[in-house]
Design a protein around this motif. Structure first.
Motif, PDB file in Angstrom:
ATOM      1  N   LEU A 197     -27.196 -53.854 -53.115  1.00 46.99           N
ATOM      2  CA  LEU A 197     -26.094 -53.123 -52.497  1.00 46.99           C
ATOM      3  C   LEU A 197     -26.189 -53.214 -50.976  1.00 46.99           C
ATOM      4  CD1 LEU A 197     -26.018 -49.880 -54.677  1.00 46.99           C
ATOM      5  CD2 LEU A 197     -24.458 -51.819 -54.798  1.00 46.99           C
ATOM      6  N   ARG A 205     -28.053 -52.623 -62.927  1.00 44.46           N
ATOM      7  CA  ARG A 205     -26.853 -52.183 -63.626  1.00 44.46           C
ATOM      8  C   ARG A 205     -27.105 -52.238 -65.128  1.00 44.46           C
ATOM      9  NH1 ARG A 205     -21.731 -52.209 -61.403  1.00 44.46           N
ATOM     10  NH2 ARG A 205     -21.243 -51.523 -63.519  1.00 44.46           N
ATOM     11  N   GLN A 243     -28.490 -47.935 -62.444  1.00 43.17           N
ATOM     12  CA  GLN A 243     -27.104 -47.644 -62.098  1.00 43.17           C
ATOM     13  C   GLN A 243     -26.196 -47.831 -63.304  1.00 43.17           C
ATOM     14  OE1 GLN A 243     -25.649 -49.963 -58.806  1.00 43.17           O
ATOM     15  NE2 GLN A 243     -23.526 -49.268 -59.022  1.00 43.17           N
ATOM     16  N   ASP A 246     -20.472 -46.609 -60.916  1.00 41.20           N
ATOM     17  CA  ASP A 246     -20.742 -46.422 -59.489  1.00 41.20           C
ATOM     18  C   ASP A 246     -21.851 -45.413 -59.241  1.00 41.20           C
ATOM     19  OD1 ASP A 246     -18.729 -48.220 -58.778  1.00 41.20           O
ATOM     20  OD2 ASP A 246     -17.182 -46.646 -58.879  1.00 41.20           O
ATOM     21  N   SER A 247     -22.407 -44.906 -60.329  1.00 40.38           N
ATOM     22  CA  SER A 247     -23.416 -43.850 -60.205  1.00 40.38           C
ATOM     23  C   SER A 247     -24.828 -44.415 -60.274  1.00 40.38           C
ATOM     24  CB  SER A 247     -23.207 -42.814 -61.314  1.00 40.38           C
ATOM     25  OG  SER A 247     -24.226 -41.834 -61.294  1.00 40.38           O
TER      26      SER A 247
END
Length: 432
Positions: A197, A205, A243, A246-247
């Motif tokens: 990120l 993810r 993740q 988006d959390s």
């Protein structure tokens, strides 16, 4: 003397109606058809593999009618046993796995062969293997243990003309020219997507598959693995690492994240893999044998020269593999579970240890990966046996199905030829 001929001659009973004939024909024909359907279901590529419910290991029936679990066995010392390829002879083995070339002097670890309880497995036959791979793509996806297995397979086939098309940290590609066959390795240690990120450290993810896998969803063979990276060290103790959407979870247990990631993989396979074309395998956890510490805290295994012989010294079956079995059992796509966990647990003698590079006498030891030639060659022998066995029964079933079909046609011909006489006599018996 039977009275039936007299009954027939003395009574001019009209023949059964067309409706009665049709009912009798249906009843007499449906029974053998149900038998065929029950015993010989429609055969597709996916049915050549164990069903999704038969996930714990590959159960194989050999030509001598013996049935056994080929992953349940023991290592036998065989002084006449020789590796499929000579140590140091394969140009496709990376330096870290090339133990003999790196200075390992003992070769006793090459004299053991895997022997399942109750049956024998066929020796690896490179020609037969390539015939099964002719015109096909076989793709390994996972961590460096799958890379270990991939290089073992390539070396076992090196007598054929193999072109190495690409070799980087994350991607290996080989092409066997005479068979128009491709063997590929994709690095995806978690199977799910690891991403960087902007302005932050990378996250995992657990709800998204690794993107590079998507273009190989239609490969003929997919061999997945994951396991060694699912630890607190690699996952930053689960803090701000996992993740979903988006959390980013402030804290998540590694075992919970692992289960979520496996479900992401399973859903991706069910939605994207054509089970009528692609055969899916999952290689189990390969055991490590660090003594006195871990890989980065002084752990070693260079003193080990023979396998474990006392089963009481084996580790317990990993919870992660129990989780994997549960996930596979719920999938729509058949998956063959290559259960190498116990098989590798015995082999504390097969790691590169301090021979992970030439002249290496200091630094960390490698007690996770395996020397080549070595233990991963047995994994490919078991893969080979699984593929062989998956093809032979289908051929026999198809042959028997054809025989059943033509027998049914013959019986139907006789049946309809004599239907009038048969139904007439049956009608008389019922009436009298």
């Amino acid at each position: 003397m039977s009275i039936l001929p007299n009954i027939i001659s003395n009574h001019q009973t009209p023949p059964p109606s067309t409706k009665t004939r049709l009912i009798l024909a249906f009843l007499l024909l449906i029974f053998p058809i149900l038998i065929i359907v029950k015993n010989y279901p429609l055969i597709s590529n996916s049915s050549l593999l164990s069903s999704a419910s038969s996930f714990s290991s590959q159960i194989l029936s050999f030509s001598d009618s013996t049935t056994c679990d080929i992953f349940d066995g023991r290592w036998l010392f065989d002084n006449n046993s020789e590796p499929i390829y000579s140590p140091g002879s394969c140009p496709f083995v990376e330096r870290e796995f090339n133990c003999i070339k790196n200075g390992r002097f003992d070769r006793t670890y090459l004299k053991y062969r895997w022997q399942p309880y109750g049956c024998n497995i066929p020796k690896f036959d490179a020609m037969k293997m390539m015939e099964m791979l002719r015109g096909k793509r076989l793709v390994f996806v996972g961590d460096s243990l799958n890379r270990n297995m991939c290089q073992s397979l390539i070396c076992s086939l090196k007598m054929f003309k193999i072109n190495q098309l690409s070799r980087s940290r994350d991607f290996h590609s080989y092409h066997v020219q005479d068979f128009n066959s491709s063997i590929i390795f994709i690095t995806a240690p978690f199977l799910v997507q690891q991403r960087q990120l902007p302005g932050r450290r990378d996250t995992l993810r657990i709800d998204t598959m690794e993107g590079s896998i998507s273009k190989y969803h239609d490969a003929d063979f997919l061999i997945f693995n994951t396991g060694h990276w699912w630890n607190h060290n690699k996952s930053r103790n689960g803090e701000n690492f996992f993740q979903e959407g988006d959390s980013i979870h402030y804290k998540m247990d590694v075992g919970v994240a692992y289960t979520k990631a496996l479900n992401t993989w399973a859903n991706w396979v069910d939605k994207n893999v054509n089970k009528n074309k692609t055969q899916v395998f999952f290689a189990g956890y390969s055991n490590t044998h660090f003594q006195g510490g871990d890989w980065d805290t002084g752990g070693s295994c260079d003193k080990e020269t023979e396998p474990i012989t006392d089963e009481k010294s084996l580790t317990s079956y990993p919870l992660s593999m129990q989780t994997l079995e549960t996930v596979i059992s719920r999938m729509e796509t058949p998956v063959v579970y290559l259960n190498i966990t116990r098989l590798t647990d015995y082999r504390k003698d097969g790691h590169p240890s301090k021979y992970r590079q030439p002249g290496s006498r200091g630094g960390f030891q490698d007690c996770s990966h395996w020397c080549l030639p070595g233990v991963p060659d047995s994994w490919n022998q078991l893969l080979y046996a699984s593929l062989l066995l998956s093809l032979e029964p289908s051929s026999n079933k198809n042959t028997n199905l054809v025989l059943y079909f033509y027998t049914l046609v013959f019986l139907c011909t006789l049946f309809f030829k004599n239907l009038g006489i048969l139904t007439f006599k049956l009608g008389l018996v019922v009436k009298y």
